[in-house]
Design a protein around this motif. Sequence first.
Motif, PDB file in Angstrom:
ATOM      1  N   SER A   1      21.726  -4.313  11.813  1.00 15.84           N
ATOM      2  CA  SER A   1      22.244  -2.977  11.497  1.00 15.84           C
ATOM      3  C   SER A   1      22.749  -2.321  12.765  1.00 15.84           C
ATOM      4  O   SER A   1      22.395  -2.723  13.885  1.00 15.84           O
TER       5      SER A   1
ATOM      6  N   LYS B   1      27.555  -5.374  10.054  1.00 12.80           N
ATOM      7  CA  LYS B   1      27.022  -5.791   8.760  1.00 12.80           C
ATOM      8  C   LYS B   1      26.508  -4.603   7.957  1.00 12.80           C
ATOM      9  O   LYS B   1      26.841  -4.436   6.788  1.00 12.80           O
ATOM     10  N   VAL B   2      25.670  -3.754   8.607  1.00  7.87           N
ATOM     11  CA  VAL B   2      25.038  -2.613   7.944  1.00  7.87           C
ATOM     12  C   VAL B   2      25.111  -1.417   8.878  1.00  7.87           C
ATOM     13  O   VAL B   2      24.830  -1.531  10.077  1.00  7.87           O
TER      14      VAL B   2
ATOM     15  N   VAL C   1      20.571  -0.006   4.095  1.00  9.88           N
ATOM     16  CA  VAL C   1      19.553  -0.884   3.516  1.00  9.88           C
ATOM     17  C   VAL C   1      18.205  -0.194   3.663  1.00  9.88           C
ATOM     18  O   VAL C   1      17.992   0.589   4.595  1.00  9.88           O
ATOM     19  N   TYR C   2      17.283  -0.481   2.718  1.00  7.71           N
ATOM     20  CA  TYR C   2      15.988   0.193   2.681  1.00  7.71           C
ATOM     21  C   TYR C   2      14.886  -0.844   2.878  1.00  7.71           C
ATOM     22  O   TYR C   2      14.820  -1.838   2.141  1.00  7.71           O
ATOM     23  N   LEU C   3      14.029  -0.603   3.869  1.00  9.19           N
ATOM     24  CA  LEU C   3      12.974  -1.561   4.184  1.00  9.19           C
ATOM     25  C   LEU C   3      11.638  -0.849   4.333  1.00  9.19           C
ATOM     26  O   LEU C   3      11.574   0.346   4.636  1.00  9.19           O
TER      27      LEU C   3
ATOM     28  N   SER D   1      19.806   0.979   8.807  1.00  7.51           N
ATOM     29  CA  SER D   1      18.596   0.410   8.234  1.00  7.51           C
ATOM     30  C   SER D   1      17.543   1.514   8.234  1.00  7.51           C
ATOM     31  O   SER D   1      17.110   1.973   9.289  1.00  7.51           O
TER      32      SER D   1
ATOM     33  N   GLU E   1      13.808   2.670   7.373  1.00  8.89           N
ATOM     34  CA  GLU E   1      12.558   1.924   7.271  1.00  8.89           C
ATOM     35  C   GLU E   1      11.355   2.861   7.258  1.00  8.89           C
ATOM     36  O   GLU E   1      11.313   3.849   7.997  1.00  8.89           O
TER      37      GLU E   1
ATOM     38  N   ARG F   1      19.017   2.155  13.269  1.00 10.46           N
ATOM     39  CA  ARG F   1      17.732   1.946  12.613  1.00 10.46           C
ATOM     40  C   ARG F   1      16.918   3.231  12.724  1.00 10.46           C
ATOM     41  O   ARG F   1      16.708   3.739  13.832  1.00 10.46           O
TER      42      ARG F   1
ATOM     43  N   GLN G   1      28.229  -2.602   4.753  1.00  7.97           N
ATOM     44  CA  GLN G   1      27.286  -1.975   3.841  1.00  7.97           C
ATOM     45  C   GLN G   1      26.790  -0.692   4.494  1.00  7.97           C
ATOM     46  O   GLN G   1      26.589  -0.636   5.716  1.00  7.97           O
TER      47      GLN G   1
ATOM     48  N   GLU H   1      15.908   5.651  -1.562  1.00 12.87           N
ATOM     49  CA  GLU H   1      17.223   6.281  -1.550  1.00 12.87           C
ATOM     50  C   GLU H   1      17.156   7.803  -1.528  1.00 12.87           C
ATOM     51  O   GLU H   1      18.114   8.463  -1.119  1.00 12.87           O
TER      52      GLU H   1
END
Length: 553
Positions: A489, A511-512, A539-541, A515, A517, A492, A536, A546
Motif C-alpha cells: 500500500s 497497488k493500494v 483495503v481493510y485488515l 491500508s 488496520e 498505512r 485500489q 468501512e
Amino acid sequence: MDQLSRRQWLGRVSVPALTVAGASLISAKIPQAESRTDVYNIRDFGAKGDGKVLDTNAIQNAINTCSDNKGGVVMIPAGVFLSGTLELKSNVTLHLSTEAKLLGSPKREDYTAGKGIPEGNGNIVFLYAVNAERLSIEGKGTIDGNGLAFYTGKGDNTGPGQNGVNGNFDRPHLLIFYQCTNLRMDDVFMAASAYHCVRLLKCKHAYIDGVRIYNRVNKNNDGFHFNSCQYVHLINSDVQCQDDACALFGSNKFVTVTNCSFSTRWSIFRFGGGESQNIAITNCLIYDTYGCAIKISAGAAGIQNFSFSNIVMENVTGPIGIGFSGVNSNKNAENNQLAGKPYLRNISFNNIRANVVALPVPHPDIHFDLHTWEGEKNSCITLNAMGEYYIEDISFTDVHIKYAGGGTAEQAEKRDVPNIAAEYFGVWDKTPGGPPAYGLYARNVKGLSLHNVRFEFEKNDLRPAVVFDNVQDVSINGLSLQGSLDAPSLLRITNSKDILLTGVRVLTPCKVLLSLEGTGNEFVNIDGGELRKAKQQVVYLNGANEKSVKVRL
C-alpha cells in the motif's frame, strides 16, 4: 610590564599591516565610546611563538594583567604559540592575528581541569572561563587543539546503551565556558580538538559569528555544545566535525542558528532532556551527514516551540528523528527535575529540501572506522512516542524529500515496533529490517499537519510512503507520493482517528492507496486529489471496517 594604550599601539603599526592583520581591532567590536583600549602583546610577556617552547605562563600572565587592569585586548601575533590550559577572564578580548596559531600541547601533563567547571563528561580543557563577563575571542587566526596527539582509538562510550562505561574522558576539550555572560566569538578558526570543540554551559547572551570548526582527528569530535544556555545566537559559521555538530542539551532557551553550514558523521542538531524552549534554526545547509541530521531524543522533558526553516540537506540519513518516552533513564540528570507531566510539542519544519542516502558513507578525512547501526539503513522521518505520552502539534510545510529507496517486503510487513524512543535509529535496530515506511513513520502523535509535502525514491521501494500508528488529529493537504505496484500500500493507518487528507497526489502507479488496520480507527477522510494511479482505494485488515473511512474522488 607596561601596556600600550590603543592610540600608542595604532601609532606603532603601519597602515598596510592594519589592513591585513589588525583591521578587526579597529572595527565596531571595540567600543568607540571608550577613551582607550589597552593592548597586551603576549610576546612582551615572554612568549616565543616558535611552536616548540611552551608559552603557557607568558600567555596566562598577559591575560591576568589585562583583566587586573580592567580589561583590554590580549594580542596573539603571528607565530605558533604552544600552550597548555589557559583561563580566560572578564573584560578580556583574545585577538588572534591572521598568521597566529594557538597550538595545544601534545602532552597531557600540560593540561588541567577548568577550576569551577563541573566534571560532567570531562572537564580537562585547553581554554576556559568561569563566571566571566564581557569576554571575547576574535580574529582570523587559529586555535588548534593538537587532538591527534591524544588519539587512542577509544571514545567516551556515551553512545546508545554504553552509558560512558570505560570511556576515555581524560583528554582536553578545546574551549569550555561555564556560567559566562556576554560572550562573543568572531571569525576564529578552531581545529583538531582532542574531544569536544566548544562547550557553553549555563551561559547567557552568547554571540558567535563567522567561526569555522574543523574537528575530525579524534573520536567524539563534536562542534558546538550548548547546555542549559539562554540567548545564544550562532550565525554565518561552518562546522565540519566527526560527532554532534550542534548539540543542545539540558534547558536551552531563546537560541537561534542562522546562515550556517554543517557536515558530520553523527547528527547536526541534537536535542535531549531539560526544558528546551523557543529555538529557531533557519537558512542552513547540511551535507554529508549521517546519524540523523535533526534529532530530538527526550525522556522526562519539557520541549516546545522549535522552528526549523529554509534548510537544504544533501546526502544525509534520517533526516529527522523525534523520540519521546516521557521517562528519564538517567536518574541523576538535570531533566529529572521537570515539574509536571513531560511534554514535547509545537515543532515546525518549513521549506525543507533533502536528499536521503541508503546508508552512511565514510568521510575520507576521518582516519578511523565508524560503526554503522542497522537502524540507519533505509531511514525515514521518524516521530515516535510511546505509552501514555504523545508528540503534539507537529507541522511539515513545503517539504520535498527524495529517498534512496530500496526498502524490502520484509520491512513493509513489520507491524510490531518496540516501545523504544531513544536515539532515532535505536527503535529500528530493534525492529528487524528497519523502518516500515520510506517517507514518514508516526506513532503516538496528536496534532500533525502536512502541507505541500512530497516524498519520492530513486530505487523501487516496497514500503508504504507513510505509516500512522495511534495518530490523532491529522490535517494533510497537497501530499504527493511516489508509489510502487510491488508495495502492499501507499499509506498505512492503524488505530488512528480524526484524519483528513485533501489534494493527495499519487505520482506513480501503486497497488493500494490506503491500508486501514485495527479496530481503533475513526473518522478517516480522503477528500479529492489525483488518485487514479492507485489500482485500489482501500483495503481493510485486522478488524478495520468501512465505517471508519470515507473516500471522495
